[in-house]
Scaffold this motif. Sequence first.
Motif, PDB file in Angstrom:
ATOM      1  N   TRP A  55       0.877  -1.177   0.000  1.00  0.00           N
ATOM      2  CA  TRP A  55       0.000   0.000   0.000  1.00  0.00           C
ATOM      3  C   TRP A  55       0.913   1.226   0.000  1.00  0.00           C
ATOM      4  CZ3 TRP A  55      -2.815   2.287   4.812  1.00  0.00           C
ATOM      5  CH2 TRP A  55      -3.531   3.433   4.417  1.00  0.00           C
ATOM      6  N   THR A  93       1.332   5.521  -0.641  1.00  0.00           N
ATOM      7  CA  THR A  93       0.677   6.830  -0.681  1.00  0.00           C
ATOM      8  C   THR A  93       1.730   7.889  -0.936  1.00  0.00           C
ATOM      9  OG1 THR A  93      -1.066   6.135   0.852  1.00  0.00           O
ATOM     10  CG2 THR A  93      -0.697   8.498   0.593  1.00  0.00           C
ATOM     11  N   ASP A  94       1.505   8.659  -1.991  1.00  0.00           N
ATOM     12  CA  ASP A  94       2.444   9.706  -2.408  1.00  0.00           C
ATOM     13  C   ASP A  94       1.730  11.048  -2.315  1.00  0.00           C
ATOM     14  OD1 ASP A  94       4.487  11.183  -3.474  1.00  0.00           O
ATOM     15  OD2 ASP A  94       4.463  10.258  -5.450  1.00  0.00           O
ATOM     16  N   ILE A  95       2.331  12.003  -1.613  1.00  0.00           N
ATOM     17  CA  ILE A  95       1.766  13.345  -1.460  1.00  0.00           C
ATOM     18  C   ILE A  95       2.752  14.349  -2.038  1.00  0.00           C
ATOM     19  CG2 ILE A  95       0.876  15.062   0.158  1.00  0.00           C
ATOM     20  CD1 ILE A  95       0.379  12.750   2.128  1.00  0.00           C
ATOM     21  N   ALA A 154      -2.055  14.004  -4.853  1.00  0.00           N
ATOM     22  CA  ALA A 154      -1.876  12.818  -4.015  1.00  0.00           C
ATOM     23  C   ALA A 154      -2.268  11.588  -4.812  1.00  0.00           C
ATOM     24  CB  ALA A 154      -2.713  12.917  -2.744  1.00  0.00           C
ATOM     25  N   GLN A 155      -1.592  10.495  -4.486  1.00  0.00           N
ATOM     26  CA  GLN A 155      -1.865   9.218  -5.145  1.00  0.00           C
ATOM     27  C   GLN A 155      -1.734   8.119  -4.105  1.00  0.00           C
ATOM     28  OE1 GLN A 155       0.816   8.307  -8.381  1.00  0.00           O
ATOM     29  NE2 GLN A 155      -0.645   6.986  -9.388  1.00  0.00           N
ATOM     30  N   THR A 156      -2.725   7.268  -4.037  1.00  0.00           N
ATOM     31  CA  THR A 156      -2.682   6.157  -3.102  1.00  0.00           C
ATOM     32  C   THR A 156      -3.251   4.915  -3.781  1.00  0.00           C
ATOM     33  OG1 THR A 156      -3.292   5.405  -0.868  1.00  0.00           O
ATOM     34  CG2 THR A 156      -4.961   6.627  -2.091  1.00  0.00           C
ATOM     35  N   ASP A 209      -5.387   2.186  -7.981  1.00  0.00           N
ATOM     36  CA  ASP A 209      -4.928   3.418  -7.351  1.00  0.00           C
ATOM     37  C   ASP A 209      -5.880   4.568  -7.645  1.00  0.00           C
ATOM     38  OD1 ASP A 209      -3.660   5.220  -9.697  1.00  0.00           O
ATOM     39  OD2 ASP A 209      -3.156   3.123 -10.077  1.00  0.00           O
ATOM     40  N   THR A 261      -5.843   8.928  -7.857  1.00  0.00           N
ATOM     41  CA  THR A 261      -5.015  10.126  -7.978  1.00  0.00           C
ATOM     42  C   THR A 261      -5.906  11.348  -7.958  1.00  0.00           C
ATOM     43  OG1 THR A 261      -3.412   8.926  -9.358  1.00  0.00           O
ATOM     44  CG2 THR A 261      -3.317  11.324  -9.404  1.00  0.00           C
TER      45      THR A 261
END
Length: 624
Positions: free
Chosen positions: A336, A338-340, A363-365, A382, A384
């Motif tokens: 899992w 998560t990119d912020i 953000a992308q998770t 995902d 976005t």
Amino acid sequence: MKKLIPLAFVLLVTSAALFAQVSVDPTDYFYTEAQGWEMKGLVKNLPLLRPYPANTIRAILEEVIASCTDSETDEAIPRYEKDLELALYEYERIFSKPWHVSLEAGGTLKVKQKRTTDSSGELVTENGSTKNLYGEPELYGDICFTDLVSIGYDLGLYAQSADWDDFLAMYQNPDHDSIQDAASVGPIDMYVDFNSAISFGTANTYVTAGLQRVGYGPFLNSGLSLNDTSYHAAGFSANVVRDKWSYISLFESIGATNNLGEDLTGNKYLAFHAAKYNVTKKLSVSYYESSVFGRRTDLAYLIPAPYMALQGLGGCNDNVQMGLLFEYSPIQTLKWATDIFVDDLDVEAIAKLKIKSKQRVAAQTGLIFTPENSKCTVAQLDYTIIMPYTYSHWDYDDDTANVISEGTWNYQNYTNAGIHIGSSLDPDSDRVAFTAKFKPVKPLTLTFGTAFIRHQNVAECLSDSEAAEYMLASSNVYATDGSIYMHANMSETDTETSNNHVASAWNSLKFMSGSHTMVTCQASLAAELALPRTGRGQLTLKAGYMFEYVRNAGVDSNIYSGGLSYTANDDGTYTIGESTYSSWSELVNSSEVQAAVDDAYDSWVSNLCDKVNHYITLSVKYAY
């Protein structure tokens, strides 16, 4: 009895594909496989920046082969039998010989339908199609000269019969690094399609210089900061990989366009660095920064120090972003992430718990799954989200005069040669995407994907007076299409808007606040079949189909194009038509200007339509 290693090598030599330029192509399927091997614990930490040097790729494959093999029996460990077979296959594909030649030919057919309604409300459809024929001879390879020096290269001459925009699906970047300065031969445009890189160092500590695409983050081909599918750039990087931490530093020369995404010049640069720390075996945290700037080559960004501090040395005029990336693996085959990505934050508003202010973030998770010994090699789901004005930025004609004009080059927005460096989505968008890759038999690879995308044009949320400012500005200066080129600043010398920020852009969060949403639904299936190799080479066949439905197509077009004629009089008054106004404010709010604003908006709405597109792609490639 499990396959022995020597026997596996013999079998793979007779069937391995010879399409190897992996060390200069971050979109190569090897990187999907490598991500799965890392998640399964078959290889330790991978480098943070893609692509990897040939020596690093070789070390990864050797580590996977060793991890999948029982050291006592020299047989495959049952749970990793397919991974072993795949690693051996890739080793042969990439390192069987230092050079390869190939010829690829194919075509794309786009069948399109436009749906509108006439004045009586009846549905009107317009049908059409676009054909693109393409071909490319290539010379390429990955070479390990010594344990410290390796190169990768891919030299091709790409030719096509249609423009990129005519046959690419929504939010899809070109597959080839050949979009500029074509040589035309009749209906065919030909481009030099070249990438190369040289690396020095060990498998875990090295420097690389070259011309290539780059990618960062766990979401392959769709990252927020460095998208693997973006346009290539000339640059160099330093990479360090350790058991507990990793670090990369990247410096690239990229291409600048004007504020409408047109034309092209140089003298624009991207700096990027990232540090990753493995908190536990299951959790890692990464911090990264990027800076886009121009008109100078600032080598201070090579220093491993915060970019927020380094840009202060030159007056804090660069476009600096930062991000946090969290990766958690509850089990070996599942991640899992998560990119912020933070472009700009209104810290004061956040402290006051006022979230609906200027928050330019993305953000992308999502979940990434790589099952063991399965015909499904990877599955990813995902989400976005990109706030309005994220990635966009303005730039002035020079550093001393705060002026934006038709000829202004934008050295600071997050694009390279007009292509998004980060996510291919425009600001004020979100997307849910699912992708799955299958290998039902060794020579066949199937890729299935779906996406649901929403996008609004933030120009629809401008106040009447703000829209009037755009209408009164010179034409061909400001974008009002809601894209990455629509920024939050207006500056013209002949109006009172000089040095003004657009209030709604600067003080408000307008995410999905408009009345019209462009909705894109996509579903695709691609197949690649590598026929058995013979002494004369190998044929690979590819076929793909995508269905695409776009509701309210045209939302991403300009609403207020500018160029509304008026006269600035010597006495400080303004004349439009037969009326004269004593101040700029009166002109902006006049009935004549507001009528022009309404007409422009109504025209934009009337041109919205629905589209249904079918993309069919077929190709054949011969390699030796």
